[in-house]
Design a protein around this motif. Structure first.
Motif, PDB file in Angstrom:
ATOM      1  N   MET A 174       0.828  -1.205   0.000  1.00 57.63           N
ATOM      2  CA  MET A 174       0.000   0.000   0.000  1.00 57.63           C
ATOM      3  C   MET A 174       0.860   1.252   0.000  1.00 57.63           C
ATOM      4  SD  MET A 174      -1.242   0.388   3.957  1.00 57.63           S
ATOM      5  CE  MET A 174      -1.918   1.996   3.615  1.00 57.63           C
ATOM      6  N   THR A 175       0.204   2.371  -0.144  1.00 59.16           N
ATOM      7  CA  THR A 175       0.869   3.655  -0.046  1.00 59.16           C
ATOM      8  C   THR A 175       0.080   4.517   0.923  1.00 59.16           C
ATOM      9  OG1 THR A 175       1.903   5.408  -1.342  1.00 59.16           O
ATOM     10  CG2 THR A 175      -0.358   4.791  -1.962  1.00 59.16           C
ATOM     11  N   LEU A 176       0.536   5.727   1.119  1.00 61.17           N
ATOM     12  CA  LEU A 176      -0.168   6.695   1.953  1.00 61.17           C
ATOM     13  C   LEU A 176      -0.422   7.948   1.119  1.00 61.17           C
ATOM     14  CD1 LEU A 176       2.036   6.196   5.123  1.00 61.17           C
ATOM     15  CD2 LEU A 176      -0.289   5.364   4.814  1.00 61.17           C
ATOM     16  N   THR A 177      -1.319   8.809   1.583  1.00 58.34           N
ATOM     17  CA  THR A 177      -1.644  10.000   0.798  1.00 58.34           C
ATOM     18  C   THR A 177      -0.473  10.972   0.725  1.00 58.34           C
ATOM     19  OG1 THR A 177      -2.661  10.985   2.750  1.00 58.34           O
ATOM     20  CG2 THR A 177      -4.130   9.883   1.179  1.00 58.34           C
ATOM     21  N   SER A 178       0.428  10.915   1.716  1.00 56.61           N
ATOM     22  CA  SER A 178       1.616  11.773   1.675  1.00 56.61           C
ATOM     23  C   SER A 178       2.779  11.082   2.375  1.00 56.61           C
ATOM     24  CB  SER A 178       1.336  13.121   2.341  1.00 56.61           C
ATOM     25  OG  SER A 178       1.112  12.939   3.725  1.00 56.61           O
ATOM     26  N   MET A 179       4.000  11.393   1.933  1.00 60.91           N
ATOM     27  CA  MET A 179       5.191  10.746   2.496  1.00 60.91           C
ATOM     28  C   MET A 179       5.345  10.993   3.993  1.00 60.91           C
ATOM     29  SD  MET A 179       8.357  10.865  -0.085  1.00 60.91           S
ATOM     30  CE  MET A 179       8.865   9.312  -0.756  1.00 60.91           C
ATOM     31  N   GLY A 180       5.025  12.169   4.438  1.00 58.63           N
ATOM     32  CA  GLY A 180       5.199  12.492   5.851  1.00 58.63           C
ATOM     33  C   GLY A 180       3.968  12.206   6.692  1.00 58.63           C
ATOM     34  N   CYS A 181       3.133  11.301   6.241  1.00 58.23           N
ATOM     35  CA  CYS A 181       1.876  11.000   6.933  1.00 58.23           C
ATOM     36  C   CYS A 181       2.145  10.628   8.392  1.00 58.23           C
ATOM     37  CB  CYS A 181       1.132   9.867   6.232  1.00 58.23           C
ATOM     38  SG  CYS A 181      -0.433   9.463   7.025  1.00 58.23           S
ATOM     39  N   PRO A 182       1.676  11.466   9.328  1.00 56.45           N
ATOM     40  CA  PRO A 182       1.940  11.203  10.745  1.00 56.45           C
ATOM     41  C   PRO A 182       1.123  10.026  11.291  1.00 56.45           C
ATOM     42  CG  PRO A 182       0.511  13.106  10.516  1.00 56.45           C
ATOM     43  CD  PRO A 182       0.903  12.685   9.129  1.00 56.45           C
ATOM     44  N   LEU A 183       0.157   9.551  10.509  1.00 55.12           N
ATOM     45  CA  LEU A 183      -0.732   8.499  10.998  1.00 55.12           C
ATOM     46  C   LEU A 183      -0.385   7.120  10.441  1.00 55.12           C
ATOM     47  CD1 LEU A 183      -3.884  10.710  10.649  1.00 55.12           C
ATOM     48  CD2 LEU A 183      -2.829  10.002  12.782  1.00 55.12           C
ATOM     49  N   ALA A 184       0.790   6.980   9.834  1.00 52.94           N
ATOM     50  CA  ALA A 184       1.181   5.695   9.241  1.00 52.94           C
ATOM     51  C   ALA A 184       1.126   4.566  10.263  1.00 52.94           C
ATOM     52  CB  ALA A 184       2.575   5.800   8.635  1.00 52.94           C
ATOM     53  N   GLY A 185       1.651   4.785  11.453  1.00 52.68           N
ATOM     54  CA  GLY A 185       1.637   3.758  12.497  1.00 52.68           C
ATOM     55  C   GLY A 185       0.230   3.394  12.926  1.00 52.68           C
ATOM     56  N   HIS A 186      -0.625   4.385  13.007  1.00 48.51           N
ATOM     57  CA  HIS A 186      -2.027   4.173  13.384  1.00 48.51           C
ATOM     58  C   HIS A 186      -2.732   3.322  12.328  1.00 48.51           C
ATOM     59  CE1 HIS A 186      -5.944   5.248  15.108  1.00 48.51           C
ATOM     60  NE2 HIS A 186      -6.350   5.427  13.866  1.00 48.51           N
ATOM     61  N   ILE A 187      -2.520   3.653  11.059  1.00 50.00           N
ATOM     62  CA  ILE A 187      -3.150   2.910   9.963  1.00 50.00           C
ATOM     63  C   ILE A 187      -2.630   1.473   9.942  1.00 50.00           C
ATOM     64  CG2 ILE A 187      -3.318   2.723   7.444  1.00 50.00           C
ATOM     65  CD1 ILE A 187      -3.401   5.834   7.396  1.00 50.00           C
ATOM     66  N   GLU A 188      -1.326   1.298  10.126  1.00 50.72           N
ATOM     67  CA  GLU A 188      -0.752  -0.056  10.134  1.00 50.72           C
ATOM     68  C   GLU A 188      -1.327  -0.883  11.280  1.00 50.72           C
ATOM     69  OE1 GLU A 188       3.535  -2.342  10.318  1.00 50.72           O
ATOM     70  OE2 GLU A 188       3.491  -0.286   9.567  1.00 50.72           O
ATOM     71  N   ALA A 189      -1.485  -0.289  12.447  1.00 53.26           N
ATOM     72  CA  ALA A 189      -2.079  -1.003  13.586  1.00 53.26           C
ATOM     73  C   ALA A 189      -3.519  -1.405  13.286  1.00 53.26           C
ATOM     74  CB  ALA A 189      -2.009  -0.132  14.837  1.00 53.26           C
ATOM     75  N   ASP A 190      -4.266  -0.507  12.634  1.00 50.23           N
ATOM     76  CA  ASP A 190      -5.652  -0.823  12.262  1.00 50.23           C
ATOM     77  C   ASP A 190      -5.711  -1.958  11.241  1.00 50.23           C
ATOM     78  OD1 ASP A 190      -6.567   1.105  13.986  1.00 50.23           O
ATOM     79  OD2 ASP A 190      -7.207   2.513  12.428  1.00 50.23           O
ATOM     80  N   ILE A 191      -4.752  -1.982  10.303  1.00 47.25           N
ATOM     81  CA  ILE A 191      -4.682  -3.066   9.312  1.00 47.25           C
ATOM     82  C   ILE A 191      -4.453  -4.393  10.029  1.00 47.25           C
ATOM     83  CG2 ILE A 191      -3.218  -4.082   7.503  1.00 47.25           C
ATOM     84  CD1 ILE A 191      -2.828  -1.168   6.463  1.00 47.25           C
ATOM     85  N   ARG A 192      -3.514  -4.408  10.952  1.00 45.85           N
ATOM     86  CA  ARG A 192      -3.229  -5.641  11.706  1.00 45.85           C
ATOM     87  C   ARG A 192      -4.454  -6.106  12.486  1.00 45.85           C
ATOM     88  NH1 ARG A 192       1.940  -7.004  11.453  1.00 45.85           N
ATOM     89  NH2 ARG A 192       3.411  -5.439  10.684  1.00 45.85           N
ATOM     90  N   ARG A 193      -5.163  -5.172  13.082  1.00 45.47           N
ATOM     91  CA  ARG A 193      -6.373  -5.510  13.854  1.00 45.47           C
ATOM     92  C   ARG A 193      -7.452  -6.084  12.939  1.00 45.47           C
ATOM     93  NH1 ARG A 193      -5.430  -1.800  17.324  1.00 45.47           N
ATOM     94  NH2 ARG A 193      -6.175  -0.041  16.108  1.00 45.47           N
ATOM     95  N   ALA A 194      -7.664  -5.445  11.781  1.00 45.59           N
ATOM     96  CA  ALA A 194      -8.725  -5.882  10.855  1.00 45.59           C
ATOM     97  C   ALA A 194      -8.442  -7.268  10.287  1.00 45.59           C
ATOM     98  CB  ALA A 194      -8.872  -4.871   9.722  1.00 45.59           C
TER      99      ALA A 194
END
Length: 103
Positions: A46-66
């Motif tokens: 996957m990618t993120l909407t921007s390189m400096g996305c401060p929520l990358a860790g949050h999104i990755e944790a949500d992916i693992r949970r889902a």
């Protein structure tokens, strides 16, 4: 991996909401691929909407949970790539309508 399994994985990923945009990562077009090997390793490219996305860790944790709710998955690898770059053209029609982005 068959099409039904891939659809199931993508369906689980639709529960992962981008905190900034309020739309799931699948409809935003952030998920480029999802694979599941014989050992149960699920790789999300996957990618993120921007390189400096401060929520990358949050999104990755949500992916693992889902994905951890699916019994066939033993391990999860989230591979964040920047090529091809994300753009509004990767969004689904649903996401464009929800965000008011012209088609």
């Amino acid at each position: 991996m068959d099409d039904a399994t891939k659809e199931n994985l993508l369906g689980a990923l639709e529960n992962v909401i981008d905190p900034e945009l309020g739309i799931d990562i699948v409809n935003l077009g952030l998920v480029y691929d999802v694979e599941l090997d014989e050992e149960g390793l699920c790789t999300v490219t996957m990618t993120l909407t921007s390189m400096g996305c401060p929520l990358a860790g949050h999104i990755e944790a949500d992916i693992r949970r889902a994905l951890s709710d699916l019994p066939e998955i033993k391990d999860i690898k989230v591979d964040i790539v920047w090529n091809p770059p994300w753009g509004k053209d990767k969004m689904s029609r649903y996401a464009k309508i929800a965000l008011g982005v012209p088609d």
